[in-house]
Structure formats: structure tokens, C-alpha cells
Scaffold this motif. Structure first.
Motif, PDB file in Angstrom:
ATOM      1  N   LEU A 116       0.838  -1.196   0.000  1.00  0.00           N
ATOM      2  CA  LEU A 116       0.000   0.000   0.000  1.00  0.00           C
ATOM      3  C   LEU A 116       0.875   1.249   0.000  1.00  0.00           C
ATOM      4  CD1 LEU A 116      -2.705   1.554   0.390  1.00  0.00           C
ATOM      5  CD2 LEU A 116      -2.406   1.206   2.850  1.00  0.00           C
ATOM      6  N   VAL A 117       1.895   1.250   0.854  1.00  0.00           N
ATOM      7  CA  VAL A 117       2.809   2.387   0.920  1.00  0.00           C
ATOM      8  C   VAL A 117       3.552   2.553  -0.399  1.00  0.00           C
ATOM      9  CG1 VAL A 117       4.935   3.224   1.988  1.00  0.00           C
ATOM     10  CG2 VAL A 117       3.101   2.332   3.416  1.00  0.00           C
ATOM     11  N   ILE A 118       4.043   1.461  -0.960  1.00  0.00           N
ATOM     12  CA  ILE A 118       4.775   1.520  -2.225  1.00  0.00           C
ATOM     13  C   ILE A 118       3.903   2.117  -3.322  1.00  0.00           C
ATOM     14  CG2 ILE A 118       5.744   0.068  -4.064  1.00  0.00           C
ATOM     15  CD1 ILE A 118       6.732  -1.780  -1.682  1.00  0.00           C
ATOM     16  N   ARG A 119       2.632   1.744  -3.344  1.00  0.00           N
ATOM     17  CA  ARG A 119       1.719   2.308  -4.341  1.00  0.00           C
ATOM     18  C   ARG A 119       1.541   3.802  -4.132  1.00  0.00           C
ATOM     19  NH1 ARG A 119      -3.757   3.361  -5.189  1.00  0.00           N
ATOM     20  NH2 ARG A 119      -4.392   2.984  -7.341  1.00  0.00           N
ATOM     21  N   ARG A 120       1.412   4.213  -2.872  1.00  0.00           N
ATOM     22  CA  ARG A 120       1.227   5.639  -2.594  1.00  0.00           C
ATOM     23  C   ARG A 120       2.472   6.441  -2.942  1.00  0.00           C
ATOM     24  NH1 ARG A 120      -2.327   5.705   3.059  1.00  0.00           N
ATOM     25  NH2 ARG A 120      -4.256   4.953   2.086  1.00  0.00           N
ATOM     26  N   VAL A 121       3.638   5.850  -2.708  1.00  0.00           N
ATOM     27  CA  VAL A 121       4.873   6.513  -3.125  1.00  0.00           C
ATOM     28  C   VAL A 121       4.878   6.705  -4.636  1.00  0.00           C
ATOM     29  CG1 VAL A 121       7.368   6.212  -3.366  1.00  0.00           C
ATOM     30  CG2 VAL A 121       6.265   5.766  -1.167  1.00  0.00           C
ATOM     31  N   ASN A 122       4.504   5.678  -5.364  1.00  0.00           N
ATOM     32  CA  ASN A 122       4.506   5.775  -6.820  1.00  0.00           C
ATOM     33  C   ASN A 122       3.512   6.812  -7.312  1.00  0.00           C
ATOM     34  OD1 ASN A 122       6.445   3.813  -6.789  1.00  0.00           O
ATOM     35  ND2 ASN A 122       5.132   2.166  -7.521  1.00  0.00           N
ATOM     36  N   ILE A 123       2.371   6.907  -6.632  1.00  0.00           N
ATOM     37  CA  ILE A 123       1.402   7.955  -6.984  1.00  0.00           C
ATOM     38  C   ILE A 123       2.026   9.331  -6.773  1.00  0.00           C
ATOM     39  CG2 ILE A 123      -0.760   9.051  -6.257  1.00  0.00           C
ATOM     40  CD1 ILE A 123      -1.835   6.218  -5.686  1.00  0.00           C
ATOM     41  N   LEU A 124       2.678   9.515  -5.638  1.00  0.00           N
ATOM     42  CA  LEU A 124       3.305  10.807  -5.355  1.00  0.00           C
ATOM     43  C   LEU A 124       4.363  11.143  -6.404  1.00  0.00           C
ATOM     44  CD1 LEU A 124       4.363  12.260  -1.969  1.00  0.00           C
ATOM     45  CD2 LEU A 124       6.072  12.102  -3.774  1.00  0.00           C
ATOM     46  N   LEU A 125       5.202  10.170  -6.731  1.00  0.00           N
ATOM     47  CA  LEU A 125       6.267  10.423  -7.696  1.00  0.00           C
ATOM     48  C   LEU A 125       5.715  10.762  -9.071  1.00  0.00           C
ATOM     49  CD1 LEU A 125       8.723   7.515  -6.781  1.00  0.00           C
ATOM     50  CD2 LEU A 125       8.921   9.919  -6.136  1.00  0.00           C
ATOM     51  N   SER A 126       4.547  10.226  -9.383  1.00  0.00           N
ATOM     52  CA  SER A 126       3.997  10.409 -10.727  1.00  0.00           C
ATOM     53  C   SER A 126       3.485  11.810 -10.992  1.00  0.00           C
ATOM     54  CB  SER A 126       2.849   9.409 -10.959  1.00  0.00           C
ATOM     55  OG  SER A 126       1.706   9.779 -10.186  1.00  0.00           O
ATOM     56  N   GLY A 127       3.167  12.582  -9.941  1.00  0.00           N
ATOM     57  CA  GLY A 127       2.516  13.864 -10.200  1.00  0.00           C
ATOM     58  C   GLY A 127       3.009  15.048  -9.419  1.00  0.00           C
ATOM     59  N   ILE A 128       3.909  14.872  -8.475  1.00  0.00           N
ATOM     60  CA  ILE A 128       4.267  15.967  -7.580  1.00  0.00           C
ATOM     61  C   ILE A 128       4.949  17.132  -8.291  1.00  0.00           C
ATOM     62  CG2 ILE A 128       6.489  14.976  -6.929  1.00  0.00           C
ATOM     63  CD1 ILE A 128       6.015  16.082  -4.100  1.00  0.00           C
ATOM     64  N   GLU A 154      12.521  11.655  -0.208  1.00  0.00           N
ATOM     65  CA  GLU A 154      11.993  11.097   1.038  1.00  0.00           C
ATOM     66  C   GLU A 154      11.064   9.924   0.744  1.00  0.00           C
ATOM     67  OE1 GLU A 154      10.252  14.249   3.494  1.00  0.00           O
ATOM     68  OE2 GLU A 154      11.635  15.633   2.492  1.00  0.00           O
ATOM     69  N   ALA A 155      10.185  10.101  -0.243  1.00  0.00           N
ATOM     70  CA  ALA A 155       9.242   9.044  -0.600  1.00  0.00           C
ATOM     71  C   ALA A 155       9.979   7.804  -1.098  1.00  0.00           C
ATOM     72  CB  ALA A 155       8.259   9.553  -1.651  1.00  0.00           C
ATOM     73  N   ARG A 156      11.014   7.999  -1.871  1.00  0.00           N
ATOM     74  CA  ARG A 156      11.777   6.853  -2.369  1.00  0.00           C
ATOM     75  C   ARG A 156      12.526   6.150  -1.237  1.00  0.00           C
ATOM     76  NH1 ARG A 156      15.162   8.959  -7.421  1.00  0.00           N
ATOM     77  NH2 ARG A 156      15.838   6.766  -7.474  1.00  0.00           N
ATOM     78  N   PHE A 157      12.998   6.916  -0.261  1.00  0.00           N
ATOM     79  CA  PHE A 157      13.583   6.281   0.922  1.00  0.00           C
ATOM     80  C   PHE A 157      12.552   5.397   1.612  1.00  0.00           C
ATOM     81  CE2 PHE A 157      13.860   6.076   5.507  1.00  0.00           C
ATOM     82  CZ  PHE A 157      15.162   5.698   5.753  1.00  0.00           C
ATOM     83  N   LEU A 158      11.351   5.919   1.806  1.00  0.00           N
ATOM     84  CA  LEU A 158      10.320   5.149   2.489  1.00  0.00           C
ATOM     85  C   LEU A 158       9.960   3.897   1.707  1.00  0.00           C
ATOM     86  CD1 LEU A 158       8.122   8.167   3.619  1.00  0.00           C
ATOM     87  CD2 LEU A 158       9.507   6.703   5.094  1.00  0.00           C
ATOM     88  N   ARG A 159       9.971   4.002   0.396  1.00  0.00           N
ATOM     89  CA  ARG A 159       9.711   2.822  -0.440  1.00  0.00           C
ATOM     90  C   ARG A 159      10.824   1.792  -0.247  1.00  0.00           C
ATOM     91  NH1 ARG A 159       8.995   3.868  -6.777  1.00  0.00           N
ATOM     92  NH2 ARG A 159      11.202   4.419  -6.561  1.00  0.00           N
ATOM     93  N   ASP A 178       8.241   1.891 -10.524  1.00  0.00           N
ATOM     94  CA  ASP A 178       7.501   3.150 -10.366  1.00  0.00           C
ATOM     95  C   ASP A 178       6.064   3.052 -10.846  1.00  0.00           C
ATOM     96  OD1 ASP A 178       9.782   4.366  -9.375  1.00  0.00           O
ATOM     97  OD2 ASP A 178      10.387   5.187 -11.320  1.00  0.00           O
ATOM     98  N   LYS A 179       5.636   1.894 -11.296  1.00  0.00           N
ATOM     99  CA  LYS A 179       4.316   1.765 -11.893  1.00  0.00           C
ATOM    100  C   LYS A 179       3.221   1.890 -10.856  1.00  0.00           C
ATOM    101  CE  LYS A 179       1.643  -1.103 -15.070  1.00  0.00           C
ATOM    102  NZ  LYS A 179       1.626  -2.306 -15.941  1.00  0.00           N
TER     103      LYS A 179
END
Length: 590
Positions: A116-128, A154-159, A178-179
Motif C-alpha cells: 500500500l505504501v509503495i503504491r502511494r509513493v509511486n502515486i506521489l512520484l507520478s505527479g508531484i 523522502e518518498a523513495r527512501f520510504l519505499r 515506479d508503476k
């Protein structure tokens, strides 16, 4: 993956965190459990208010080890402690192996939350990057950049962090990249090999380290909990240390199975881990003006908010000022504002691991170990870590003998005659508990020293001076006596020769145990070292204490026997994942 600009993403309770947020776009017409990509990545939100809260929610999923396994410390599932609730607790079930692929211990056998976290990270990376941040920060190289660059790192660290949490439990797991997969999409990804996972995690951490802030932080009070470059490097060092360890490298439980280890042993993996730790120490922790080091006060590491005056803490999960650790774990038999539930009971096995104050193991140094005065002349870290019979606590002298004030006979009592003291405030002479900072320290400089010492010692045939220096630094801070040779006990019992590699290995493994007690290391260390089968060949012990009018008697006694099965070096892949994914391979013998 092409995204629908007007598509929606489910976020559940996360919207509750956003409801109070001030931003330039109206959100009142958006259902509380759904919101649009345009809302998250608003082109008019120059403060990035919504996406910041979205990232904070990702931070929230990091482990909080304070009674974090359904009310207990993970170490209570090892040979270091027991839960006072015994057979009712998740840690007891973890300790004895009362679980299966279809009957998981969900408080530690995490699978869905990391993805779930990995998906949210990818969402953040896709549009921030469409958010027009007007806030800047200074990266690790001293460059001024827009805040979105730090947030992505930071998000990539958490991933990477969550991938490692999966790998150390299960071995190789599916790597998403990143998908952004849709929630209803049929996904049947195979497990990546252990080696592929390690390479991915390490490459991610290498790639982001310069994009992050660096300690010391100029705005420590506001952003001390934010991932920094030292945290990325500390996680990398830990990952490399695990990867070099016997369970994955030298002694896999199923040779040739690349899902749970390397295809073949390579001693150079120890050197890679040692070099990463050495670089960290040389860059941040040596010489005048070093930004990292060991705090003078061992206790304050865990109860003080990060400030630039405290150099040891690298990264922590932020928690509240409260009394939760004290009330959950403080000794039984007290009342009012000093009442505790005595939840965590350290074992005699752990108590015996603490050194004598000359740095030698009990019965090996110049100080005679008295079995009827078992806590005299000991390593000061024993007092910082464990409350025992005779300890001073909340303005009282603890009575943990059978039927004593702090070990009452009845339905609730200490299983071992010990209580955990670590992480609590300075309440030895206090009349009651007060609110205390209980941040969960995830990385600290002491671990870097221990990681270096272990990896360097395993790579070399004879311990180097640098290995000695790392352990000496920890013992000096702890209050161990230097001795006539200034080696702080790092000699054989007869002082006849320097330590061999095997002798130093014993020292380092024990030093990790006592220095990092209750910090979620012991449980994983005895696994990665392939020592669990040896550890559990011996009973887990407590101390049976009786008191008469004239004397107090101490008798170690077995309180738990564990039948170890080597398949338990890895958790089973959840059965629900195996049956819905034809490409998912179960771990050996599950």
C-alpha cells in the motif's frame, strides 16, 4: 502507465487528515473516501499543502517499535524478553512458531501495508512535479532546490525502507518499480530474487542521498523527523550487512534457492558493507566538528527531542510526549500516577549477557561474579536497560522476589523477576511518571559502529585496530573501565593474546545484544546469523528470587522452551497471496 487525469484514488481515512488543511482548491464537494489527481497535485497550491499531508501519511506507516507488536516489543519474541501476557500475546506465538501461511501474526507478518505504501509513493512520484512549490530547502550538497525534490527523495527512501522490511521477513519479493497499478487491476507478479531486491534497494538509496537534507538540520525543531542523507546511508549499511550475513550468503537454509539468498557465497559482501560503514564514520563521525557521534548520556538518546546538541540519533519516527511506555512497561505493584502494567519481562539470558564493569563476560574477568549479588560490579548499561530486585525506581526500592511488592503472587506477575527500564524517563527518584518524549529511534550512530565492526571482522582474518576502536568507543561511553591496557576488556581472560576473529565475533554479537536491546535488532540478528537453532537449544530463563528474614536467594530457572524449526528463518508468504497469484512461490517448507 498512462493515468486518467480525472480518475480517482481511494485513500480511506487519509482524507480525515486533509479535512483541516487550508489550500487554494475547494474539497468540500469531494467524497471523504475519494479525491482526484488534480486535487492531490494542484497547480494552484504553491505551498503543496495537500501533497505534504499525503507524504506525512506515508511516514505514518513506518514501524513504531514501542510496544508495537500488538502491545509488546518485538524483542519479547526473542530470547531477550517475554510478554507478561505470555500465551495470549503475538510475541509468544512468534517465539514458539504458532503460525502458518493461513494463520499469520499480522502485527509483524506485514505484507499488504508495505505494498500500500509503495503504491502511494509511486502515486506521489507520478505527479508531484506539477505542484508549483514556492518553498525551498538545502540539499546534502549545499544546493538550494524546490521542496518537491526533497519530497520525492523522502518518498523513495520510504519505499526502499518498506521493501527491506519485506525482504528481511520473506526474502525476495515482487518489485513494482515506479508503476501505479489500479486497485482492481489483476496483478500476478513473480517474486524477484533476493539479490535483485538488495540491488534495487541499495541503488535507490544511492540515487537519492544527495537530494535529501543533511544533518545537522538548521530547522531541527520543525523537520528533525524528515528523512536525511545520513538516514539513507544508514539504511544502506544495514541492508548490506544483512545481505552479507550467513542466512543469505554463507549458510542459506535451502542452498540454490535464489528467492531467499544468493546463488553462492561471496566473502567480498562483508567488505562492501564494511566500506559503506567506514565511509559513513569517516565522513560524519571523526575529527573535530564531527556532526555524528555518541551522546555522553546513554539514556537521553531515547527520551530527548532531536537537537543539534545530540549527535547520536540519525533518524527517528516521531511520537508524542506521553506516559505510554512507562505505564505499559513499568513495574507492577505500584499505584496512582506511577502504576505500570509490567508488560515486558527481560530474561535472565539477557541479564547474563551484560558484562562485568571491567568489560569481561561474567566469571571471566578480575571481578568475581557473586550469584547471590548478581547485579554488583556490572556494566552500567544493565541499570539503564533493566529494572531488577533492588533497583531504585519511582522513589522506591524494587522488590521482585516471589510475593514481593513488585512481583505480587496472583494472576499478574513478572515471569522473570525483571522489568524493562530502557526508553523511560529519569524516574528513579521521582514520585510519579511525567510525560516523556518517546520517539522511536530507527538509526543511531552506535549501530553504525557495530555494523562496521561486524562486517570488518568477518572480512579480515584477524581483527583490525579499527574494529577494536569501534567497540572501545561504545564501552567507554557506557562506563566500562579502561583497564591498565586501555582495551576496555577486549582481551582474553588471562590477558595473554589479542582476540581471534571468532573471539571478536562473540564480543561483537554480544555488544549488539546489550547496546541495542529492545530496539528490534536481536530478533533479526539471531536469524541472519543462522544462530536461532543454537539459541533455542537452551531454555529461556528467568530469575526465581525468594526472601527470608535473613537472606535473599537467587536461582535461575527455565520459563520457556522453544522447539525451533529452520523454516522459521523466513515467514510464510500469506496464503491469500499464493492462491491469487499463480507466479507466487511459497517459502521453503511452508
Amino acid at each position: 502507465m498512462k493515468q486518467n487525469k480525472y480518475g480517482t484514488w481511494a485513500v480511506g481515512a487519509f482524507m480525515l487528515l486533509l479535512s483541516a488543511a487550508a489550500c487554494t482548491d475547494s474539497y468540500e464537494s469531494t467524497p471523504v473516501d475519494m479525491f482526484t489527481e488534480d486535487y492531490l497535485f494542484s497547480k494552484t497550491d504553491s505551498n503543496g499543502t495537500v501533497v505534504r499531508k499525503y507524504l506525512n501519511r506515508i511516514y505514518y506507516y513506518m514501524r513504531n517499535g514501542h510496544n508495537g507488536v500488538n502491545g509488546d516489543y518485538l524483542d519479547a519474541a526473542s530470547d531477550d524478553a517475554l510478554s507478561v501476557y505470555s500465551s495470549e500475546s503475538d510475541v509468544y506465538k512468534l517465539a514458539i512458531g504458532r503460525y502458518s501461511a493461513s494463520n499469520l501474526i499480522n502485527s509483524d507478518m506485514i505484507w499488504s501495508d508495505p505494498y500500500l505504501v509503495i503504491r502511494r509513493v509511486n502515486i506521489l512520484l507520478s505527479g508531484i512535479d506539477v505542484v508549483p512549490f514556492n518553498t525551498t530547502y538545502t540539499d546534502a550538497l549545499g544546493n538550494t532546490r524546490r521542496l518537491n525534490d526533497s519530497m520525492k527523495a523522502e518518498a523513495r527512501f520510504l519505499r526502499a525502507y518498506f521493501y527491506f522490511e519485506l525482504v528481511k521477513r520473506y526474502g525476495g519479493v515482487p518489485i513494482i518499480g515506479d508503476k501505479v497499478y489500479e486497485l482492481n487491476e489483476n496483478i500476478e507478479l513473480p517474486r524477484s530474487t533476493f539479490e535483485q531486491c538488495i540491488k534495487y534497494i541499495v541503488s535507490e538509496l544511492d540515487d537519492i542521498k544527495d537530494d535529501l537534507r543533511s544533518l545537522p538540520l538548521p530547522d531541527a525543531a520543525a523537520s528533525a523527523h524528515v528523512v536525511n542523507t545520513q538516514a539513507a546511508q544508514a539504511l544502506k549499511i544495514r541492508v548490506l550487512l544483512y545481505a552479507a550475513s550467513p542466512l543469505f550468503n554463507e549458510k542459506p537454509i535451502e542452498p540454490g534457492n535464489e528467492l531467499i539468498g544468493y546463488a553462492s557465497y561471496d566473502r567480498e559482501r562483508w567488505k562492501i558493507a564494511a566500506d559503506a560503514a567506514r565511509n559513513f564514520i569517516n565522513t560524519y563521525g571523526t575529527g573535530d566538528g564531527a556532526i555524528m557521534g555518541l551522546d555522553d548520556n546513554f539514556k537521553n538518546i531515547f527520551t530527548n527531542w532531536y537537537s543539534n546538541e545530540h549527535k547520536e540519533v540519525i533518524f527517528f519516527r516521531e511520537n508524542a510526549m506521553d506516559k505510554t511506555v512507562e505505564t505499559a512497561n513499568g513495574p507492577l505493584g505500584l499505584s496512582g500516577a506511577k502504576q505500570g502494567n509490567g508488560r515486558t519481562n527481560p530474561t535472565q539470558n539477557l541479564v547474563d549477557a551484560f558484562l562485568m564493569k571491567d568489560g569481561h563476560f561474567i566469571k571471566e574477568g578480575k571481578y568475581e561474579y557473586n550469584e547471590q549479588l548478581p547485579y554488583a560490579q556490572r556494566d552500567p548499561r544493565l541499570e539503564y536497560t533493566i529494572i531488577h530486585n533492588g533497583s531504585s525506581w519511582v522513589n522506591s526500592t524494587m522488590e521482585t522476589w516471589q510475593g514481593g511488592a513488585n512481583n505480587p503472587l496472583g494472576s499478574s506477575y513478572s515471569l522473570t523477576s525483571y522489568y524493562m527500564r530502557k526508553f523511560m524517563g529519569d524516574f528513579e527518584a521521582a514520585n510519579e511518571y511525567q510525560d516523556t518524549q518517546h520517539n522511536w529511534v530507527m538509526f543511531r550512530y552506535a549501530e553504525i559502529l557495530l555494523n562496521f565492526a561486524e562486517a570488518e571482522n568477518e572480512y579480515l582474518s584477524t581483527p583490525s585496530q579499527a574494529v577494536y576502536d569501534a567497540i572501545i568507543a561504545l564501552r567507554r561511553r557506557a562506563g566500562i573501565e579502561a583497564g591498565d591496557n586501555n582495551l576496555y576488556g577486549l582481551t582474553t581472560d588471562k590477558l595473554t593474546h589479542n582476540l581471534t576473529q571468532a573471539e571478536m565475533r562473540k564480543v561483537i554479537q554480544n555488544e549488539r545484544r546489550i547496546e541495542l536491546a529492545f530496539e528490534e535488532h536481536r530478533y533479526w540478528d539471531i536469524r541472519r546469523w543462522r544462530l536461532a537453532e543454537q539459541v533455542y537449544a537452551q531454555p529461556i530463563q528467568g530469575m526465581y528470587i525468594t526472601k527470608s528474614q535473613t537472606s535473599t536467594t537467587y536461582i535461575p530457572q527455565a520459563v520457556l522452551n522453544v522447539q525451533w524449526d529452520n523454516k522459521r528463518y523466513f515467514y510464510p508468504i500469506p496464503y491469500s497471496e499464493v492462491i491469487k497469484n499463480k507466479n507466487m512461490v511459497q517459502n521453503p517448507n511452508w
